[in-house]
Design a protein around this motif. Structure first.
Motif, PDB file in Angstrom:
ATOM      1  N   ILE B  53       1.465   4.325  -6.044  1.00  0.00           N
ATOM      2  CA  ILE B  53       0.595   4.926  -5.028  1.00  0.00           C
ATOM      3  C   ILE B  53       0.809   4.163  -3.729  1.00  0.00           C
ATOM      4  O   ILE B  53       0.604   2.944  -3.684  1.00  0.00           O
ATOM      5  CB  ILE B  53      -0.896   4.827  -5.438  1.00  0.00           C
ATOM      6  CG1 ILE B  53      -1.138   5.532  -6.784  1.00  0.00           C
ATOM      7  CG2 ILE B  53      -1.783   5.423  -4.346  1.00  0.00           C
ATOM      8  CD1 ILE B  53      -2.486   5.196  -7.419  1.00  0.00           C
ATOM      9  N   GLU B  54       1.257   4.872  -2.691  1.00  0.00           N
ATOM     10  CA  GLU B  54       1.394   4.196  -1.392  1.00  0.00           C
ATOM     11  C   GLU B  54       0.032   4.184  -0.723  1.00  0.00           C
ATOM     12  O   GLU B  54      -0.524   5.237  -0.391  1.00  0.00           O
ATOM     13  CB  GLU B  54       2.435   4.908  -0.518  1.00  0.00           C
ATOM     14  CG  GLU B  54       2.691   4.139   0.780  1.00  0.00           C
ATOM     15  CD  GLU B  54       3.836   4.714   1.614  1.00  0.00           C
ATOM     16  OE1 GLU B  54       4.683   5.439   1.053  1.00  0.00           O
ATOM     17  OE2 GLU B  54       3.866   4.426   2.823  1.00  0.00           O
ATOM     18  N   ALA B  55      -0.538   3.013  -0.545  1.00  0.00           N
ATOM     19  CA  ALA B  55      -1.887   2.909   0.030  1.00  0.00           C
ATOM     20  C   ALA B  55      -2.105   1.499   0.568  1.00  0.00           C
ATOM     21  O   ALA B  55      -1.496   0.537   0.093  1.00  0.00           O
ATOM     22  CB  ALA B  55      -2.946   3.209  -1.040  1.00  0.00           C
ATOM     23  N   ASP B  56      -2.997   1.419   1.555  1.00  0.00           N
ATOM     24  CA  ASP B  56      -3.437   0.132   2.095  1.00  0.00           C
ATOM     25  C   ASP B  56      -4.705  -0.259   1.342  1.00  0.00           C
ATOM     26  O   ASP B  56      -5.752   0.375   1.539  1.00  0.00           O
ATOM     27  CB  ASP B  56      -3.705   0.272   3.595  1.00  0.00           C
ATOM     28  CG  ASP B  56      -4.155  -1.040   4.228  1.00  0.00           C
ATOM     29  OD1 ASP B  56      -4.517  -1.983   3.493  1.00  0.00           O
ATOM     30  OD2 ASP B  56      -4.142  -1.122   5.469  1.00  0.00           O
ATOM     31  N   VAL B  57      -4.614  -1.274   0.502  1.00  0.00           N
ATOM     32  CA  VAL B  57      -5.765  -1.614  -0.345  1.00  0.00           C
ATOM     33  C   VAL B  57      -6.924  -2.203   0.457  1.00  0.00           C
ATOM     34  O   VAL B  57      -8.042  -2.296  -0.042  1.00  0.00           O
ATOM     35  CB  VAL B  57      -5.368  -2.585  -1.492  1.00  0.00           C
ATOM     36  CG1 VAL B  57      -4.340  -1.921  -2.406  1.00  0.00           C
ATOM     37  CG2 VAL B  57      -4.844  -3.918  -0.959  1.00  0.00           C
ATOM     38  N   SER B  58      -6.685  -2.596   1.713  1.00  0.00           N
ATOM     39  CA  SER B  58      -7.772  -3.111   2.547  1.00  0.00           C
ATOM     40  C   SER B  58      -8.681  -1.995   3.027  1.00  0.00           C
ATOM     41  O   SER B  58      -9.874  -2.212   3.262  1.00  0.00           O
ATOM     42  CB  SER B  58      -7.208  -3.845   3.770  1.00  0.00           C
ATOM     43  OG  SER B  58      -6.384  -4.907   3.380  1.00  0.00           O
ATOM     44  N   THR B  59      -8.125  -0.811   3.204  1.00  0.00           N
ATOM     45  CA  THR B  59      -8.906   0.280   3.784  1.00  0.00           C
ATOM     46  C   THR B  59      -9.000   1.495   2.861  1.00  0.00           C
ATOM     47  O   THR B  59      -9.939   2.277   2.984  1.00  0.00           O
ATOM     48  CB  THR B  59      -8.292   0.735   5.125  1.00  0.00           C
ATOM     49  OG1 THR B  59      -6.907   1.061   4.895  1.00  0.00           O
ATOM     50  CG2 THR B  59      -8.361  -0.376   6.164  1.00  0.00           C
ATOM     51  N   ASN B  60      -8.056   1.662   1.956  1.00  0.00           N
ATOM     52  CA  ASN B  60      -8.036   2.847   1.092  1.00  0.00           C
ATOM     53  C   ASN B  60      -7.580   2.497  -0.316  1.00  0.00           C
ATOM     54  O   ASN B  60      -6.525   2.944  -0.766  1.00  0.00           O
ATOM     55  CB  ASN B  60      -7.097   3.913   1.681  1.00  0.00           C
ATOM     56  CG  ASN B  60      -7.673   4.561   2.917  1.00  0.00           C
ATOM     57  OD1 ASN B  60      -8.706   5.215   2.845  1.00  0.00           O
ATOM     58  ND2 ASN B  60      -7.024   4.352   4.046  1.00  0.00           N
ATOM     59  N   MET B  61      -8.359   1.685  -0.989  1.00  0.00           N
ATOM     60  CA  MET B  61      -8.024   1.373  -2.375  1.00  0.00           C
ATOM     61  C   MET B  61      -8.032   2.672  -3.186  1.00  0.00           C
ATOM     62  O   MET B  61      -8.997   3.430  -3.128  1.00  0.00           O
ATOM     63  CB  MET B  61      -9.044   0.382  -2.939  1.00  0.00           C
ATOM     64  CG  MET B  61      -8.873   0.047  -4.420  1.00  0.00           C
ATOM     65  SD  MET B  61      -7.282  -0.739  -4.825  1.00  0.00           S
ATOM     66  CE  MET B  61      -7.620  -2.437  -4.339  1.00  0.00           C
TER      67      MET B  61
END
Lengths: 328, 328
Positions: B53-61
């Motif tokens: 899953i391509e995602a920014d875990v800081s803002t969109n876990m």
């Protein structure tokens, strides 16, 4: 100028609000009352230049339409029983809360001040502590939810200054006391004053040889106001270098209230710092600032305030000095 | 078991993914490619037990529907040029990213591991560093966006363990090297190997007397897997206590690739730690773990990998050992 102040209903926030209003500024106070007190908002609600927004700045920083000159980030539980009870909220207000406040300042082109703390020095190996001392903090001990949150808050403040050009100030506040401290904040001053006023034995943790510097709140506020007037980005210690052992302090309070009261000793909590004393050379040189209230004088004002219900404290909007110093 | 791994496309994340798959587990990788590399995701995309899953875990876990046994939080820029370029993102993945990963673990009843770092020791005054050492870190220096973010990450991990009962592990990773390091990560190993392979002079910062311990990546992965198998919540150092000065290291690389190359010296960057060496007593006793790859052996594998395009690296899904050690 127009100032947004997070933590406006806290002990220090309430005194800073009072001073800013009395200096002619407009204050937008923000607090979620996790450790702040509604009575500290009530004090100012009738003031034409004060407004208040109840909000958690970690998750819902208010959107402000008016121009802002300053964002002052003072929100955080700050006493051990409060931050122990709210570990995660304390961590969040140091991280997300500080970042939200920096973003607000950045969007408004406002200046930003972080209320950091002498706790960033932890259990110091250097005495007294200058701002250049990197500190001695347990990164995952019982106090780390507060200490590391504040160290992080400094780091992100510097990151916004360096990489986004936000005009920042960082103060490191040493132990501060005075009227409007929460009676249940678990701090040594309130504990001892409350015990003495109730006619109970005074509790000292450890053997009482650990030292603290005690700063009266209006001295701190004066330092804050002066730092807002200079262009300086490194941290600045604001504290009183007059050093007392906890035991000496208990004895001053006992003598002031009731010399007959006994002192009892209890074990030290984990990671309790053994000594803490500010080196205030930087504030002296940069701001021409030094504390002016003696412990005996400040203690008299504090005891007087603790004898009265807090909401009954009068507020003189017209005076150029603060409430506390107007009762000298 | 099913594992969610943040930072799966990073250097260490890719080796951990490989090992977990080869041990028979299911891996959900998450990365936003701030410093991770798409090639490290490509390596595993055909594997039936890997998803990404391509995602920014800081803002969109990501929200995960399946049960999770572990959340491994390895996402963060980790090399000085990357975290300097992304100061605020680095701070955020230490704070919001760690908290989001802890919340995910808490919701799933999953265990949680934080990839912390020897950087929490800063420029240490104790040598070698045991886990009990509190460190010596500049809270607002140029490295603080990384160091203080990781110290905060430890503090919030302990707060979730203490106040929310999350079953947590904390590892402190010392300098690690091996195949799939980013050629542009600015670290001493990649810098020197790249320079040597290009036939350039080897650059040493300072006088080269500062020491580092260098751990081959498969040794680290073995320690991680073992720690997942025990019930232990305090931090655990994972590193190689074999100590080399930077200058010795340059010489080993020079000899391995081209003994004719000169060494040139440049000034030390600000706050560069002068020495760092793990005390691994805890990992030895708790996990029966110690690094097994010598520097010469690990270096040979690394140089071989750097001579080839990374995406061409073969992946043996059937072997019980990792890619790197299967090429011994």
């Amino acid at each position: 100028m127009r100032v947004l102040l997070t933590g406006s209903a806290g002990f220090i926030g309430s005194h800073l609000t009072e001073r800013l209003l009395s200096d002619g500024h407009t204050v937008i106070g923000v607090d979620n009352y996790i450790s702040g007190q509604p009575a500290n908002t009530q004090l100012f609600l009738d003031h034409p230049r004060f407004s208040f927004i109840e909000a958690d700045v970690s998750t819902n920083m208010p959107v402000v339409q008016e121009p802002l000159d300053w964002v002052l980030h003072f929100a955080s539980p700050a006493s051990p029983p409060h931050y122990q009870q709210h570990q995660i909220e304390t961590l969040m207000v140091g991280a997300q809360g500080t970042q939200n406040a920096l973003e607000l300042a950045s969007r408004h082109g406002a200046k930003f001040m972080l209320a950091s703390t002498s706790e960033v020095y932890g259990d110091p190996k250097v005495h007294p502590q200058p701002e250049s001392y990197w500190g001695h903090v347990n990164p995952n001990g019982l106090r780390s939810c507060y200490d590391e949150a504040k160290r992080y808050a400094e780091a992100i403040t510097f990151a916004y200054h360096r990489s986004r050009g936000v005009d920042t100030r960082v103060i490191r506040i040493f132990n501060t006391y005075g009227p409007r401290m929460r009676a249940d904040d678990g701090r040594v001053v309130t504990n001892l004053v409350n015990q003495a006023l109730r006619g109970e034995a005074l509790t000292v943790y450890g053997d009482g040889s650990q030292t603290r510097s005690f700063q009266y709140v209006t001295d701190l506020i004066e330092g804050i106001i002066r730092l807002m007037g200079v262009d300086f980005h490194e941290p600045v210690n604001l504290g009183n270098p007059d050093e007392y052992t906890i035991l000496q302090f208990a004895e001053v309070i006992r003598e002031a209230i009731n010399p007959q009261l006994p002192v009892v000793f209890e074990p030290l909590p984990q990671d309790d710092p053994m000594q803490r004393k500010p080196d205030i050379s930087r504030a002296r040189e940069l701001l021409g600032w030094a504390p002016s209230k003696s412990l005996h004088e400040g203690l008299g004002l504090t005891v007087a305030a603790f004898r009265q219900p807090q909401t009954a404290a009068p507020l003189d909007h017209t005076a150029g000095t603060t409430l506390a110093s107007s009762t000298d």
